[in-house]
Design a protein around this motif. Structure first.
Motif, PDB file in Angstrom:
ATOM      1  N   CYS B 218       0.827  -1.211   0.000  1.00 56.69           N
ATOM      2  CA  CYS B 218       0.000   0.000   0.000  1.00 56.69           C
ATOM      3  C   CYS B 218       0.859   1.259   0.000  1.00 56.69           C
ATOM      4  N   SER B 219       2.027   1.203   0.652  1.00 58.17           N
ATOM      5  CA  SER B 219       2.851   2.414   0.753  1.00 58.17           C
ATOM      6  C   SER B 219       3.327   2.872  -0.623  1.00 58.17           C
ATOM      7  N   THR B 220       3.424   1.952  -1.592  1.00 53.09           N
ATOM      8  CA  THR B 220       3.818   2.380  -2.940  1.00 53.09           C
ATOM      9  C   THR B 220       2.635   2.421  -3.914  1.00 53.09           C
ATOM     10  N   GLU B 221       1.676   1.497  -3.761  1.00 50.23           N
ATOM     11  CA  GLU B 221       0.611   1.375  -4.769  1.00 50.23           C
ATOM     12  C   GLU B 221      -0.674   2.123  -4.411  1.00 50.23           C
ATOM     13  N   MET B 222      -0.925   2.365  -3.123  1.00 58.81           N
ATOM     14  CA  MET B 222      -2.196   2.966  -2.709  1.00 58.81           C
ATOM     15  C   MET B 222      -1.937   4.149  -1.756  1.00 58.81           C
ATOM     16  N   PRO B 223      -1.413   5.241  -2.289  1.00 56.12           N
ATOM     17  CA  PRO B 223      -1.010   6.352  -1.427  1.00 56.12           C
ATOM     18  C   PRO B 223      -2.173   6.998  -0.668  1.00 56.12           C
ATOM     19  N   ARG B 224      -3.417   6.798  -1.124  1.00 56.58           N
ATOM     20  CA  ARG B 224      -4.555   7.433  -0.438  1.00 56.58           C
ATOM     21  C   ARG B 224      -5.217   6.483   0.556  1.00 56.58           C
ATOM     22  N   TRP B 225      -4.656   5.289   0.710  1.00 55.79           N
ATOM     23  CA  TRP B 225      -5.300   4.253   1.513  1.00 55.79           C
ATOM     24  C   TRP B 225      -4.678   4.174   2.908  1.00 55.79           C
ATOM     25  N   HIS B 226      -5.510   3.948   3.924  1.00 57.84           N
ATOM     26  CA  HIS B 226      -5.008   3.683   5.279  1.00 57.84           C
ATOM     27  C   HIS B 226      -4.939   2.170   5.457  1.00 57.84           C
ATOM     28  N   PRO B 227      -3.744   1.580   5.441  1.00 61.12           N
ATOM     29  CA  PRO B 227      -3.649   0.114   5.414  1.00 61.12           C
ATOM     30  C   PRO B 227      -3.841  -0.556   6.775  1.00 61.12           C
ATOM     31  N   VAL B 228      -4.007   0.222   7.837  1.00 54.96           N
ATOM     32  CA  VAL B 228      -4.280  -0.403   9.141  1.00 54.96           C
ATOM     33  C   VAL B 228      -4.988   0.611  10.034  1.00 54.96           C
ATOM     34  N   VAL B 261       9.846  -0.436   9.582  1.00 53.56           N
ATOM     35  CA  VAL B 261      11.181   0.162   9.524  1.00 53.56           C
ATOM     36  C   VAL B 261      12.229  -0.936   9.302  1.00 53.56           C
ATOM     37  N   GLU B 262      12.031  -2.082   9.970  1.00 54.84           N
ATOM     38  CA  GLU B 262      12.959  -3.204   9.779  1.00 54.84           C
ATOM     39  C   GLU B 262      12.947  -3.708   8.341  1.00 54.84           C
ATOM     40  N   ARG B 263      11.780  -3.582   7.653  1.00 56.37           N
ATOM     41  CA  ARG B 263      11.713  -3.985   6.249  1.00 56.37           C
ATOM     42  C   ARG B 263      12.386  -2.982   5.323  1.00 56.37           C
ATOM     43  N   GLY B 264      12.856  -1.886   5.908  1.00 63.05           N
ATOM     44  CA  GLY B 264      13.574  -0.910   5.111  1.00 63.05           C
ATOM     45  C   GLY B 264      12.735   0.284   4.672  1.00 63.05           C
ATOM     46  N   LEU B 265      11.495   0.390   5.143  1.00 60.29           N
ATOM     47  CA  LEU B 265      10.674   1.545   4.763  1.00 60.29           C
ATOM     48  C   LEU B 265      11.089   2.761   5.591  1.00 60.29           C
ATOM     49  N   ASP B 266      11.036   3.921   4.961  1.00 55.27           N
ATOM     50  CA  ASP B 266      11.277   5.174   5.671  1.00 55.27           C
ATOM     51  C   ASP B 266      10.025   5.461   6.510  1.00 55.27           C
ATOM     52  N   VAL B 267      10.221   5.758   7.792  1.00 50.79           N
ATOM     53  CA  VAL B 267       9.069   5.913   8.687  1.00 50.79           C
ATOM     54  C   VAL B 267       8.081   6.961   8.160  1.00 50.79           C
ATOM     55  N   ASP B 268       8.593   8.029   7.553  1.00 55.57           N
ATOM     56  CA  ASP B 268       7.694   9.071   7.060  1.00 55.57           C
ATOM     57  C   ASP B 268       6.942   8.661   5.791  1.00 55.57           C
ATOM     58  N   SER B 269       7.332   7.510   5.196  1.00 57.07           N
ATOM     59  CA  SER B 269       6.625   7.073   3.984  1.00 57.07           C
ATOM     60  C   SER B 269       5.317   6.369   4.307  1.00 57.07           C
ATOM     61  N   PHE B 270       5.140   5.915   5.566  1.00 54.77           N
ATOM     62  CA  PHE B 270       3.892   5.216   5.879  1.00 54.77           C
ATOM     63  C   PHE B 270       3.222   5.725   7.159  1.00 54.77           C
ATOM     64  N   ALA B 271       3.991   6.291   8.090  1.00 55.59           N
ATOM     65  CA  ALA B 271       3.397   6.668   9.382  1.00 55.59           C
ATOM     66  C   ALA B 271       2.213   7.642   9.252  1.00 55.59           C
ATOM     67  N   PRO B 272       2.236   8.588   8.293  1.00 58.63           N
ATOM     68  CA  PRO B 272       1.072   9.470   8.186  1.00 58.63           C
ATOM     69  C   PRO B 272      -0.217   8.734   7.789  1.00 58.63           C
ATOM     70  N   ARG B 273      -0.084   7.491   7.274  1.00 58.85           N
ATOM     71  CA  ARG B 273      -1.289   6.739   6.871  1.00 58.85           C
ATOM     72  C   ARG B 273      -1.795   5.827   7.981  1.00 58.85           C
ATOM     73  N   LEU B 274      -1.142   5.793   9.126  1.00 55.69           N
ATOM     74  CA  LEU B 274      -1.623   4.949  10.232  1.00 55.69           C
ATOM     75  C   LEU B 274      -2.760   5.671  10.935  1.00 55.69           C
ATOM     76  N   SER B 275      -3.805   4.924  11.291  1.00 51.37           N
ATOM     77  CA  SER B 275      -4.885   5.559  12.047  1.00 51.37           C
ATOM     78  C   SER B 275      -5.285   4.637  13.190  1.00 51.37           C
ATOM     79  N   PHE B 276      -6.040   5.176  14.129  1.00 50.20           N
ATOM     80  CA  PHE B 276      -6.379   4.453  15.350  1.00 50.20           C
ATOM     81  C   PHE B 276      -7.888   4.384  15.555  1.00 50.20           C
ATOM     82  N   PHE B 277      -8.287   3.481  16.451  1.00 48.04           N
ATOM     83  CA  PHE B 277      -9.710   3.261  16.722  1.00 48.04           C
ATOM     84  C   PHE B 277      -9.848   2.937  18.209  1.00 48.04           C
TER      85      PHE B 277
END
Lengths: 139, 550
Positions: B218-228, B261-277
């Motif tokens: 999702c971090s590369t293919e679905m930039p508008r999606w919240h994957p979790v 991060v361990e998979r090599g993703l830059d934290v800023d490339s996905f952290a803005p798409r994390l949301s909570f419930f």
């Protein structure tokens, strides 16, 4: 409790079906255990066949079915039917969960001894099971 | 007489002397979660001013946005789904026609567990607590006539989330909408399944891999999606205290960040798409303090521990749902009041979206009338009460700030214990959070049974329950029709193509480090069913059986 351990009431607490709401089942299992009963909790996602097998293997006096998915009118009759097929008629069957009042008479007709709806104090369940089991087979 | 400035501590002492000369009611003065509460909080209880701050700036205690509800109200997002895809599609189109801009999908139990509708394990459960989706065909029916490039869609599914997302991506593709235009959220929070909700497909390690694959894809293919959507709701419903909900949820979230991060993703490339419930329980101030503490902890951990530079990575945005477990089957109309108070806590805690439960949900799925009252409750809060006129109106309250600090302290205590066990995945394997929750829920039940904690209509004030609330019933024909639909798809598709796509998926699953998302998308295109995809993966990964603790 003066009764020897071998005479403890044996209860299977079971979660038929797919719903993962086990808060109630675990509270009941613990309350029955604290009340001196031998409790076997099946864990989640059990088929009626698995539950009946546990009842047989554990030589249970009672089985409590906890259902919060709305599938009680499919799953409870199946458990009762399988018990009957196994020739088991002396095991107390109770049901707990979100069971609409209108379904309760039909469940009792099938042979369910009691249905415990949300808000039932745990002591009421303990009293019912110990009272009914002792009544059925005086020990 | 002029009031002279006085040392606040001396003033506190003076008050305490007066207070101690009086009598207190003989009840436990604790929160619902057992936190002892002082009779009075004063300015000596306030934290350092920097900890409170202002909305829109680090550490975000007072809200994630500078304008909060002055700019835009929270989203009123009611969760729905029942019966067949066709029926739910009709409900979706009705909601869209009446001005709703986002859709929220509830799946049935078999779909949540990765079973097809014709599996013997699905007996009696098809379409009962949500919509049944077996194949791409059902997903297309669910969104027929709805432009997936225009709406935002939330999907509440976890263990098989990647399969459902694959169905969704292919359904959109067949509408002509590419994946990078899709907006929405999929819950996909697998750790809380093992902790609380208990809908799983695989052992925990491969489940973490499947989830990680999806987040990465999702971090590369679905930039508008919240994957979790990192969820405390179910943890709380299972019996956790407020502090446990806060601590376990945040620790789950931090674990996902660590894995990515361990998979090599830059934290800023996905952290803005994390949301909570989160949950909104009935202890009003404790809930507000929980949300405020959550924002502060998340901002600090993302900035300080993970070194995120993009301020959007520090923001904890969250959805709130009122507490299902607080609803009583007795005197159900009282639940409207409970839900209103819980919803108000969510709003005063700065939620981004809100679902209010219906008053009849301790009895069955809600009727249309009950759902309407629940939505009206939010509208009354938004438009009549005036609480949305100013941002974080409780900020600076001696009590709320002190309780916010207490929540934060308890959360870090739990973080410490979880770290000692080797991290969250290890702690879950050792049943640590599960045991903490079971203990907390048993203690609360004992308080209620003994009458020390009053639940109105249940253990006190019990007269006046007529038991005449009308309830919604779902017929058994839904199951039969869905099984027939699935048989139709199985008859129409190319069996060899299905088998080839499943075999490729199994091979990829057996190779470490291979992202499974493209393989699942290929299975979806071949009209493989959800159950077939999950069973194929189980052949490689195995299934999961819990060792229950109680």
């Amino acid at each position: 409790m003066n009764a020897p351990a071998t005479q403890k009431i044996r209860v299977v607490v079971a979660k038929p079906g797919l719903d993962g709401h086990d808060r109630g089942a675990k509270i009941i299992a613990r309350a029955l255990r604290d009340a001196g009963m031998e409790v076997i909790y099946t864990g989640l996602h059990q088929t009626p066949e698995q539950i009946v097998e546990t009842v047989v293997q554990e030589d249970a006096d009672a089985v409590g079915l906890s259902i919060l998915s709305g599938a009680h009118m499919t799953l409870v009759p199946r458990v009762v039917e399988l018990l009957r097929e196994q020739g088991i008629d002396d095991v107390l069957v109770t049901v707990g969960g979100t069971i609409p009042a209108d379904d309760i008479p039909e469940l009792k007709e099938l042979g369910v001894a009691e249905v415990f709806t949300p808000g039932t104090p745990t002591q009421a369940i303990i009293d019912f099971i110990s009272g009914s089991v002792q009544e059925r087979e005086p020990r | 007489m002029a009031i002279s400035p006085q040392d606040p501590r001396a003033l506190d002492d003076e008050w305490r002397e007066l207070f101690e000369a009086t009598d207190e009611r003989d009840v436990p003065f604790t929160t619902l979660s057992g936190v002892p509460i002082e009779p009075l909080y004063t300015e000596t209880d306030l934290p350092e001013p920097g900890e409170i701050g202002v909305p829109g700036l680090y550490p975000f205690t007072r809200g994630v946005y500078p304008s909060m509800y002055r700019g835009r109200l929270w989203t009123m997002r009611q969760f729905a789904g029942f019966g067949s895809a066709e029926e739910t599609n009709r409900r979706f189109r009705y909601l869209l026609d009446h001005g709703q801009t986002g859709l929220s999908t509830a799946f049935d139990m078999p779909s949540l567990m990765g079973h097809d509708s014709d599996s013997p394990l699905s007996l009696g459960e098809v379409g009962r607590e949500g919509v049944a989706v077996d194949t791409l065909d059902d997903m297309e029916t669910l969104f027929q006539g709805i432009d997936l490039g225009e709406v935002s869609v939330s999907m509440t599914i976890n263990a098989p989330a990647a399969v459902m997302l694959a169905f969704y991506v292919v359904a959109a593709e067949r509408q002509g909408v590419p994946a990078d235009r899709l907006a929405g959220t999929i819950q996909a929070d697998i750790l809380k399944e093992y902790i609380a909700q208990k809908e799983w497909c695989f052992p925990i390690d491969p489940a973490m891999r499947v989830m990680g694959d999806m987040i990465e894809w999702c971090s590369t293919e679905m930039p508008r999606w919240h994957p979790v959507s990192i969820s405390g709701y179910h943890i709380r419903e299972a019996g956790a205290t407020a502090a446990q909900e806060l601590a376990f949820t945040l620790k789950d979230g931090l674990t996902y960040v660590e894995q990515a991060v361990e998979r090599g993703l830059d934290v800023d490339s996905f952290a803005p798409r994390l949301s909570f419930f989160f949950n909104a329980q009935i202890d009003f101030f404790e809930e507000i303090a929980k949300y405020r503490a959550a924002r502060r902890i998340w901002a600090r951990e993302l900035r300080e521990t993970f070194g995120a530079k993009d301020p959007r990575s520090w923001l904890m945005r969250f959805h709130t749902q009122t507490a299902g477990v607080s609803l009583t089957a007795q005197q159900p109309l009282n639940n409207i009041t409970r839900t209103a108070i819980e919803a108000l806590a969510g709003v005063l805690g700065g939620t981004q979206s809100l679902h209010t439960n219906s008053y009849d949900e301790a009895l069955a799925l809600p009727t249309e009338e009950a759902v309407r009252v629940a939505l009206r409750t939010q509208q009354i809060i938004a438009f009549e009460t005036g609480v949305a006129n100013t941002i974080d109106p409780l900020g600076g309250s001696y009590f709320v700030e002190a309780l916010t600090d207490e929540m934060e302290r308890q959360a870090y205590d739990y973080f410490g214990r979880i770290d000692e066990l080797g991290g969250m995945v290890e702690a879950v394997k050792q049943n640590y959070p599960q045991r903490e929750i079971a203990d907390a829920s048993y203690e609360l039940q004992q308080e209620i049974d003994s009458g020390r904690r009053v639940v109105v209509g249940v253990n006190d004030f019990t007269e006046g329950d007529d038991g005449q609330t009308p309830i919604l019933r779902i017929g058994l024909e839904v199951e039969r029709e869905q099984v027939e639909r699935l048989a139709g798809v199985r008859a129409r598709r190319d069996g060899a193509e299905v088998e080839a796509s499943l075999a490729a998926l199994r091979e990829a699953a057996a190779r470490e480090g291979e992202n499974l998302m493209p393989y699942m998308i290929a299975c979806a295109r071949a009209w493989a069913s959800e159950g077939e995809v999950i069973e194929s993966l189980q052949q490689v990964f195995g299934g999961f059986t819990e060792q229950p603790v109680f």
